[in-house]
Design an enzyme around this catalytic site. Structure first.
Site, PDB file in Angstrom:
ATOM      1  N   CYS A  54       0.744  -1.217  -0.083  1.00 47.94           N
ATOM      2  CA  CYS A  54       0.129  -0.115   0.038  1.00 47.94           C
ATOM      3  C   CYS A  54       0.810   1.281  -0.012  1.00 47.94           C
ATOM      4  O   CYS A  54       0.447   2.258  -0.554  1.00 47.94           O
ATOM      5  CB  CYS A  54      -0.772  -0.066   1.231  1.00 47.94           C
ATOM      6  SG  CYS A  54      -0.261  -0.234   2.841  1.00 47.94           S
ATOM      7  N   HIS A 304      -1.649   0.450   7.787  1.00 49.35           N
ATOM      8  CA  HIS A 304      -1.975   0.779   6.435  1.00 49.35           C
ATOM      9  C   HIS A 304      -1.634   2.406   5.701  1.00 49.35           C
ATOM     10  O   HIS A 304      -1.806   3.307   6.719  1.00 49.35           O
ATOM     11  CB  HIS A 304      -3.519   0.558   6.426  1.00 49.35           C
ATOM     12  CG  HIS A 304      -4.127   0.389   5.001  1.00 49.35           C
ATOM     13  ND1 HIS A 304      -3.557  -0.307   3.856  1.00 49.35           N
ATOM     14  CD2 HIS A 304      -5.155   1.323   4.397  1.00 49.35           C
ATOM     15  CE1 HIS A 304      -4.123  -0.119   2.781  1.00 49.35           C
ATOM     16  NE2 HIS A 304      -5.074   0.939   3.232  1.00 49.35           N
TER      17      HIS A 304
END
Length: 979
Positions: A54, A304
């Site tokens: 990510c 994340h």
């Protein structure tokens, strides 16, 4: 409603509910609408998260929306600029080509998201492990600049420097002479410390603040030719078009030894005037916010990454979250939701109030500002060869969409046909009274009604009996359906055999009824026999029956009846191709033969009546007749039957042997009384003055002899002194004089010369082992010799084997003792067990039930457990069941852990964390005064051996939950990270 499984006529609840009534077409398939994967109008294209990539996706989206960088990359010549043949797939060769193709797909693809696998593979990134995002940005920019520097076009060659490169100078001023030295350096981002600051401008101010060079850190002035006090600071000389500000959220924690995240709020404005921070105040240096990179999570090792990026053409803000892209309302940056998701607990820091045009974030780790421009934004066109490649990919996507749509259409068509079929047949499924019917498997019916699995041909073989008909016990697994529906099923799906109205096996039904009657009769006979056993038998009219048989005769009779049923089922299985393995059948037969049948518990080994009357009793003739009906082959012994004559002779001989053993034990005990009671024993460490000679026997012999003397009727007499176990194959002694005073003392027993004379008369001695003291003049002093002498080679081999055993253990026990205030509390510590002279204590040990013996005794099958003592061609065996216990006694504050020599200290710390709730970075471990600090070292290399006691001193816990999370992520990397 539920189905009545025992009722073959119940056809409710078998899966029909999903077919009755109107059905949504989407229930006929599990294929998502392919149009959901299609890019929406005026929307950006997302990037697939490959596991933990990510952070790469956020940078790619940010760089894609840098129009100048995208334009320069499109101008970079490619090996396929003239076009790619239609029959070959395009494979980019360089990083620039990968980035070109990726940007072209992001610009004109019809897909909702694309796969960046080729680009990530070209960079050599591990998709399962999260890298340092800030470090990745620096390294990739350096790689891109180096690659583009070889281009001839200056707009391409200089794009990285033009867009991202600025200059600052390290300026040092001498306090004595005022000399100023300047070192100019390039930068691609400014790394700003955020600890202790609340606003971005404060962080920039600290970055540029003046530093004093004094004391040991003084500056050597070239003019003064000596070390002088000075000041040093950074001056900004020039700024790039795109200003990258790295907020140093991930810092090294000296206390834990790991990286941690600073979850503190930092305020920043949408407009940033850098003019006050520049050395030259002329010109315009107003920047506007263009991107905010966010890390969601409290730990530096997991979490994340997402990006908020502004579209330079429309001025609208978008949130890029891998495949999902969300447009912000009202052309405004909105970070509130992201901050809520990152809160670790309810006790969170209050978010400061933000004014108009400013924002606050505790998760932003990079801010990107672009120089405020007055001209219209650049329009970037995809080169023709790249557009051709994009069109090819779009065509593949359209083909996939059409294929998925066609599969959905076919599934819906099949579902509708099946729906009509089920609606029609289910109504006619029940068999009407007096009408022909078929039996069919309930399992097959359920599969027919299950839309996910198309039914296979009907298979009824598992429900057949040995006669090839329907077994009555299988009725509960079948359903009775009408002949009309059965005809349709067999025409459509095939299979068999068909089980119609005549399929139920009459022979099996009759046998089942017979068995039921026999079981009912058994219950009646049990009551009768129970009453007859209460009557006292007079005279010789009775019969001997084993008490164990009487207690279990009803169960034995019931098992016989059940075995008949099982035999029938086994024969059924053989007919239907389910025959058991021949070896398994033979093994079952052997097990059955080994089990005692009725009344065989009073049969002696010679096949006659046993001599023990405690194991049998007399029953009346009426009771015996009832029992014989169920066990016709049982051995029969009338009450006047004499016991086995051979057993009587053996019993008399046994009594005579016991008397002989008692006499032997008494004689040996009287002759060797001190040896038996372990009194007045010589010691090598303090040699007795009254003798210059001592003899040695093995501890194994001594323990076996003491057992016999204590219990001569239970134990076998000891006839020989087996000293061969203390010698090597060459006849040499295995132990040194020094070792026999310490660690090897548990293997030997010392004997006085007077005792040795008596031992030679009472026992057979295979080898004489003697230790002699020789007193010489000073300075030689006293010396000790052994007969036979020590064998050095074998002794060395024994030591090597013992050391190897200590280094190569698995699943051994070590003890962790938690230290409080540097004091090891040894409360209630049990002392080691010494050789006891108490016969009563020995009796208590012997009389313990099996499984409750002292754990220090490791005897197997009444013999001595054999321990390997050497590594070479000889093997010496040693008695383990010694009364002197060397086992560690666990005390208060200790816990036992199972470890292996090959595991690391870090893995042990994880075990300790679960046992004591002390984090690994708070653990201070030591063994025998030696600190254990190398987390990567194995326990064997650190000197941790079985039964070791490791001291644990815990530091005060740190009130930082993020640090604990960091350690868990570092210690268990195999679990991976959520990207």
């Amino acid at each position: 409603r539920r189905n009545c499984r025992g009722n073959p006529n119940c056809l409710v609840g078998i899966g029909e509910h999903m077919w009755l009534g109107e059905i949504d077409e989407n229930s006929f398939h599990n294929i998502d609408d392919p149009n959901f994967e299609r890019r929406k109008k005026n929307a950006f294209v997302g990037l697939t998260n490959l596991g933990a990539t990510c952070y790469v996706n956020t940078f790619l989206q940010m760089w894609f929306l840098n129009l100048e960088l995208r334009q320069a990359l499109y101008l970079c010549p490619s090996a396929c600029s003239d076009g790619v043949p239609q029959d070959t797939d395009y494979e980019p060769q360089s990083v620039c080509e990968h980035l070109q193709y990726l940007f072209a797909l992001l610009q004109n693809s019809k897909r909702r998201y694309i796969d960046p696998s080729a680009f990530v593979k070209a960079l050599g990134l591990d998709t399962g492990q999260q890298q340092d995002a800030q470090e990745f940005s620096k390294l990739f920019m350096s790689l891109l600049e180096d690659t583009l520097s070889k281009q001839k076009n200056p707009d391409v060659r200089n794009i990285v420097q033009k867009q991202f490169c600025g200059e600052y100078a390290y300026v040092t001023v001498c306090n004595q002479c005022g000399r100023e030295s300047k070192l100019v350096s390039k930068f691609y981002e400014l790394e700003l410390n955020i600890q202790g600051h609340k606003r971005l401008t404060d962080c920039i101010t600290e970055f540029l603040k003046e530093e004093k060079l004094e004391g040991d850190n003084r500056y050597f002035c070239e003019t003064c030719q000596s070390k002088q006090n000075a000041t040093r600071k950074i001056r900004l000389l020039s700024l790039p078009c795109t200003l990258n500000l790295q907020l140093m959220r991930f810092v090294f924690d000296r206390q834990t030894g790991h990286k941690k995240k600073l979850n503190t709020y930092i305020g920043f404005s949408e407009l940033l005037d850098m003019k006050p921070f520049m050395e030259q105040k002329n010109g315009v240096h107003v920047y506007e916010l263009s991107a905010v990179l966010i890390h969601r999570g409290v730990s530096a090792y997991s979490g994340h990454y997402i990006a908020h990026v502004k579209d330079p053409q429309t001025g609208e803000w978008y949130k890029f979250n891998d495949e999902d892209i969300e447009k912000m309302e009202g052309k405004k940056l909105q970070l509130g939701i992201e901050e809520d998701l990152a809160e670790p607990s309810k006790s969170q820091t209050r978010k400061p109030k933000c004014g108009k045009g400013t924002h606050c974030s505790r998760n932003a780790y990079m801010l990107v500002y672009r120089l405020q421009a007055r001209e219209k934004s650049l329009t970037v066109q995809v080169p023709a060869f790249l557009q051709e490649l994009v069109e090819r990919d779009n065509c593949k996507f359209e083909e996939w969409c059409n294929e998925m749509a066609e599969m959905r259409k076919q599934s819906v068509a099949r579902g509708k046909i099946k729906h009509e079929e089920v609606k029609e047949l289910y109504q006619r499924l029940p068999a009407e009274a007096g009408s022909p019917y078929d039996f069919i498997s309930l399992e097959w019916l359920q599969k027919w009604l299950d839309e996910s699995t198309p039914p296979k041909p009907i298979d009824n073989t598992a429900c057949l009996c040995s006669h090839g008909k329907l077994h009555p016990d299988k009725i509960s697994l079948m359903k009775r359906i009408s002949e009309y529906v059965a005809d349709f099923f067999y025409r459509r799906y095939g299979g068999g055999p068909r089980l119609n109205v005549k399929a139920l096996c009459k022979d099996c039904v009759v046998e089942r009824c017979r068995m039921l009657r026999l079981k009912n009769q058994l219950n009646e006979d049990y009551k009768t026999v129970t009453n007859l056993l209460k009557v006292t038998v007079k005279g010789n009219d009775g019969f001997w029956v084993g008490k164990a048989s009487l207690r279990s005769w009803r169960q034995l009779a019931l098992e016989q009846l059940n075995e008949q049923d099982e035999d029938a089922e086994h024969s059924n299985g053989k007919m239907n191709g389910n025959a058991q393995n021949k070896d398994e059948s033979n093994e079952e037969k052997r097990e059955e033969e080994e089990e005692l049948n009725f009344n065989e518990d009073i049969v002696c080994p010679h096949g006659d009546l046993c001599i023990s009357e405690n194991e049998r009793r007399v029953v009346s003739k009426e009771a015996w007749d009832k029992l014989k009906q169920y066990f016709p082959k049982a051995p029969e012994f009338p009450s006047n039957k004499e016991c086995c004559s051979q057993c009587k002779i053996l019993e008399r001989e046994g009594e005579e042997n016991e008397a002989l053993h008692k006499m032997m034990a008494s004689e040996q005990k009287t002759s060797l009384q001190n040896l038996f009671h372990d009194k007045c024993r010589p010691c090598l460490g303090s040699w007795p003055q009254e003798t210059d000679e001592l003899y040695i026997v093995s501890q194994f012999f001594l323990e076996e002899w003491r057992k016999f003397v204590r219990r001569p009727t239970r134990c076998s007499p000891v006839s020989s002194v087996a000293n061969g176990g203390l010698l090597c194959p060459h006849g040499g002694l295995m132990f040194t004089f020094a070792s026999m005073t310490k660690e090897d003392s548990k293997h030997i027993a010392l004997i006085w010369p007077s005792e040795w004379e008596r031992i030679q008369k009472l026992f057979v001695v295979d080898h004489v082992i003697k230790i002699t003291r020789r007193q010489g003049p000073e300075p030689e002093g006293t010396s000790y010799t052994s007969e036979p002498q020590l064998c050095p080679e074998c002794r060395e081999g024994l030591l090597c084997q013992q050391q190897r055993d200590l280094r190569e253990y698995t699943q051994a026990t070590v003890y962790i003792h938690k230290v409080v205030d540097n004091k090891k509390v040894m409360k209630d510590a049990a002392p080691e067990l010494n050789v006891s002279s108490s016969e009563a204590e020995e009796e208590r040990e012997e009389n313990k039930p099996e499984g409750e013996q002292d754990p220090d005794f490791n005897q197997a099958n009444g013999g001595a457990k054999r321990q390997k003592l050497s590594q070479q061609s000889y093997v010496t065996y040693q008695k383990q069941g010694i009364r002197r216990s060397t086992r560690h006694r666990k005390v208060r504050g200790e816990k036992a852990l199972l470890v292996s020599a090959s595991q690391t200290l870090k893995e042990l710390k994880i075990q300790i964390m679960h046992a004591f709730s002390v984090a690994p970075f708070d653990q201070n471990l030591s063994i025998d005064g030696k600190i254990l600090s190398d987390d990567t070292a194995t326990l064997g290399s650190l000197g941790v051996i079985p039964e070791s006691v490791i001291l644990l001193k815990a530091d005060e816990p740190i009130a930082d939950y993020a640090a604990m999370d960091d350690v868990m992520q570092v210690c268990m990397p195999e679990e991976g990270f959520k990207g």
